[in-house]
Design an enzyme around this catalytic site. Structure first.
Site, mmCIF file in Angstrom:
data_model
loop_
_atom_site.group_PDB
_atom_site.id
_atom_site.type_symbol
_atom_site.label_atom_id
_atom_site.label_comp_id
_atom_site.label_asym_id
_atom_site.label_seq_id
_atom_site.Cartn_x
_atom_site.Cartn_y
_atom_site.Cartn_z
ATOM 1 C CD GLU A 306 -11.678 -26.798 -25.514
ATOM 2 O OE1 GLU A 306 -12.498 -26.629 -26.432
ATOM 3 O OE2 GLU A 306 -10.459 -26.943 -25.707
ATOM 4 C CG ASP A 378 -7.071 -30.056 -29.940
ATOM 5 O OD1 ASP A 378 -7.924 -30.622 -30.620
ATOM 6 O OD2 ASP A 378 -7.067 -28.821 -29.714
ATOM 7 C CD GLU A 406 -7.740 -26.245 -33.911
ATOM 8 O OE1 GLU A 406 -8.539 -27.186 -34.083
ATOM 9 O OE2 GLU A 406 -7.559 -25.694 -32.818
HETATM 10 C C1 BDP Z 1 -9.847 -27.734 -30.319
HETATM 11 C C2 BDP Z 1 -10.228 -26.436 -30.932
HETATM 12 C C3 BDP Z 1 -11.439 -25.815 -30.337
HETATM 13 C C4 BDP Z 1 -12.548 -26.846 -30.235
HETATM 14 C C5 BDP Z 1 -12.088 -28.035 -29.459
HETATM 15 C C6 BDP Z 1 -13.057 -29.190 -29.516
HETATM 16 O O1 BDP Z 1 -9.111 -25.583 -30.814
HETATM 17 O O2 BDP Z 1 -11.795 -24.738 -31.124
HETATM 18 O O3 BDP Z 1 -13.670 -26.294 -29.647
HETATM 19 O O4 BDP Z 1 -10.898 -28.541 -29.993
HETATM 20 O O5 BDP Z 1 -12.747 -30.140 -30.242
HETATM 21 O O6 BDP Z 1 -9.173 -28.401 -31.334
HETATM 22 O O7 BDP Z 1 -14.088 -29.179 -28.876
#
Ligand code: BDP
Length: 688
Positions: A306, A378, A406
């Site tokens: 990301e 996730d 979340e």
């Molecule tokens: C996702 C989230 C994001 C996190 C990412 C992570 O939406 O904000 O940065 O995972 O775990 O769940 O790095």
């Protein structure tokens, strides 16, 4: 008085029945001198005992010579009375964090002993004793021996320093004010108390996203990731004061670091992990940190994910990246927690983590832990467990769970994660043949359980009072994953809302029924997921339904729904050990609650009881709303049984939860109808 809630550490007067026995054993106390942890123990007793017992206890400066009973807290070396009444060997055999609580007779008097081989164990033992007093349990025949199941029980705080924000945090802004360090806020100590009381022994203070990812540059929610700055020398100096607060509670401090820190913090022009200058930079940085914070735990790294930089930027792999940093920490007994949350070229993202990390098994340095999310996608309301569990026997692994909600209703919905975690822990991976549940993994040195935190500035800490239960339960399962869910939940309710049996039963039931409700209205069940809106606004993101946005995750077409992850699809099912793979691979054997995660099926495919897929999805969505209403009504029945502030706060959120559940139901059922063209048998959808 605190301006914020005491959570489960509220100490209220014990009723008469128990008071005499508690007073007899606790109104005189001796807590050994020496380590900072023992001053924390003394402070906690000073807070708790006057409230619980209605009298000020006498703290002896020397081992008591009183003819009354007393409470003794220390290691066997600290006090002859402890060594003689409990025995040194039995204590020495306990793991770090382990402790004993015993009622003993000493000089003819009723006494209590809290003892442990380490000071951290004394902190946990004291909190355990206070929990017993707070929930009015008998202590006259006490013989408790506890050891943590996992060596590492870590909290990952996704706070974005200098901006006071918390990524995926729904409890308000961050409690940590980095700009003002070394000045401390009382809240830091209270947070450390909360964490220590549930056995957490490490905290990563900042977000895994330590810099603003390129991909999100236009997205306000990702505005300011600057955690990398915490490695700057003047920041580290200020950090020492925060570390010292947590040290008193046996909690080791950690930081998330940016893989490109040698360039961002240092002035190198590369962060290539095989470059000698880069390695020297990390060594020097580690030396500097340990000079300031000798008990520093290590670094958490999100790399090549990301938008965060990583070893791929230099044509290296995750082993090169993790080991280069680990080598710098090694002389100091520090550890790298390296996250396995990566994307790649696969169309099905579920396949990626295993594909990337499993082949690297055995190559990571001894002080690297690969930290893996519970499922392959996730933190969805329900996912199968990660295929990496048990698949890297030569590597230290950590299990990452999400405490913050979340994808499960954020700061509004009552969604209790413990039943989900228990399902994960109980899952048989077959890693060592049948009977290899997830909870049997992660038990080696350097392994452990990690929770993504949820607290913020809100009075409730977690945005809604019931969400405190998720933090509490996380600590308890990370201590002992086999503790029955009822035990954990009731402990929390009794400490938080009092011991009235009706309140205990009602709140426990609400919590235990809440997860299934959320799965039903947010997904329709059957293993569907990720149908949420991916909005610009932080609080909208992943909160509202929007099944159109990510069709890849649920695979809806006009013919059917679900994602084919079998050997004729992405092949993900084949990453599990034989019998598990076989079960998921087959439509007949795949457990219904995960059916559409593994299979793309016609809308009219018949399930075991003859119901079609689409009808089951409708039914579940409606059932989820009914269940949410039921939870709201049950909470309403507690009017007058719980203090007004917390009662109303939760009641109002239940109203919003029901409205929100209805919205989910309507959007999802319309969507299912639009694609399937099959109306609901009960005339609720598609019959107008
Ligand atoms: C996702 C989230 C994001 C996190 C990412 C992570 O939406 O904000 O940065 O995972 O775990 O769940 O790095």
């Amino acid at each position: 008085m605190n301006q914020y809630d005491s959570c489960w550490l509220r100490y209220e007067r014990v009723p008469k029945g128990r008071l005499d026995s508690y007073r007899r054993r606790c109104l005189h106390a001796y807590v050994a001198e020496k380590a900072p942890e023992l001053s924390a123990v003394r402070d906690e007793l000073r807070r708790a005992l006057p409230e619980l017992l209605g009298r000020d206890p006498h703290f002896w400066q020397h081992p008591p010579t009183t003819t009354d009973g007393f409470l003794a807290i220390g290691t066997p070396d600290d006090m002859a009375m402890i060594a003689e009444s409990v025995g040194t060997d039995v204590v020495d055999d306990l793991a770090d964090g382990g402790y004993l609580l015993r009622s003993v007779t000493w000089n003819g008097q009723d006494c209590l002993v809290v003892t442990a081989p380490t000071d951290r164990g004394l902190v946990y033992g004291t909190f355990h004793l206070l929990r017993l007093l707070n929930t009015h349990e008998p202590v006259d025949d006490l013989d408790v021996c506890e050891e943590p199941t996992y060596e590492n029980r870590l909290l990952n705080q996704w706070d974005t320093p200098f901006h006071r924000s918390v990524e995926r945090g729904y409890g308000g802004e961050s409690i940590f004010d980095w700009e003002r360090l070394p000045d401390l806020r009382p809240r830091y100590e209270d947070y450390a108390r909360l964490l220590a009381s549930i056995g957490i022994n490490g905290i990563v203070f900042n977000n895994v996203n330590t810099t603003k990812p390129e991909r999100a540059s236009a997205n306000a929610a990702f505005d300011a990731f600057e955690g990398w700055q915490l490695l700057e020398s003047h920041r580290l100096e200020a950090f020492t004061s925060l570390a010292s607060v947590f040290r008193r509670y046996g909690i080791r401090p950690y930081l998330s670091v940016n893989f490109a820190a040698p360039m961002l913090v240092g002035d190198l022009d590369t962060a290539d992990p095989l470059d000698e200058d880069v390695r020297a930079w990390w060594r020097a940085k580690a030396d500097e940190i340990y000079e300031l914070v000798p008990d520093f735990g290590g670094f958490l790294v999100k790399a090549d994910s990301e938008g965060q930089p990583g070893p791929y930027d230099y044509g290296r792999d995750h082993v090169d990246g993790a080991n280069a940093i680990a080598r710098a920490l090694e002389p100091h007994d520090g550890r790298v927690w390296w996250r396995a949350f990566v994307y790649g070229t696969h169309e099905d993202r579920a396949v990626q983590a295993y594909d990337t990390f499993q082949p690297l098994d055995g190559d990571f340095a001894d002080n690297v832990t690969v930290q893996i999310k519970n499922g392959p996608i996730d933190f969805q309301p329900r996912e199968p467990v990660s295929t990496l569990f048990g698949a890297m026997p030569e590597t230290d692994l950590g299990l990452e769970l999400q405490i913050t909600q979340e994808y499960t209703g954020q700061g509004v919905h009552a969604t209790y994660h413990l039943p989900m975690w228990n399902e994960i822990f109980a899952f048989d991976t077959h890693a060592d043949g049948p009977g290899s549940p997830v909870h049997s993994l992660f038990r080696g040195d350097g392994e452990g359980i990690v929770g993504v935190g949820s607290v913020g500035e809100d009075h409730s800490w977690t945005g809604t009072y019931l969400a405190q239960a998720n933090l509490y339960a996380f600590g308890r399962v990370a201590w002992d994953p086999e503790m029955p869910a009822e035990t954990v939940t009731e402990e929390w309710v009794r400490q938080t809302f009092g011991t009235d049996e009706n309140v205990v039963d009602t709140v426990t039931r609400i919590l235990h029924d809440s997860w299934e409700a959320c799965i039903d209205y947010e997904t329709g069940g059957l293993g569907l997921m990720h149908m949420m809106h991916n909005g610009e606004e932080h609080l909208e993101n992943h909160f509202y339904p929007s099944p159109d946005e990510w069709p890849g995750y649920h695979g809806a077409t006009d013919e059917g729904i679900g994602v084919n992850r079998t050997s004729t699809g992405s092949g993900y099912a084949g990453q599990y050990r034989g019998p598990v793979a076989g079960r998921y691979e087959s439509v007949e054997d795949c457990p219904e609650e995960l059916l559409l995660f593994f299979h793309h099926l016609p809308w009219t495919h018949e399930l075991e009881d003859g119901t079609t897929v689409v009808q089951r999805l409708y039914d579940n969505c409606f059932a989820g709303v009914e269940q949410a209403r039921q939870l709201r009504d049950e909470w309403q029945s507690l009017d007058g049984e719980i203090d007004e502030r917390r009662f109303r706060h939760v009641a109002e959120r239940f109203d919003e939860q029901v409205a929100q559940a209805e919205r989910w139901r309507d959007v999802l059922t319309d969507y299912f109808y639009e694609h399937s063209g099959v109306p609901d048998e009960q005339g609720r959808v598609g019959n107008d």
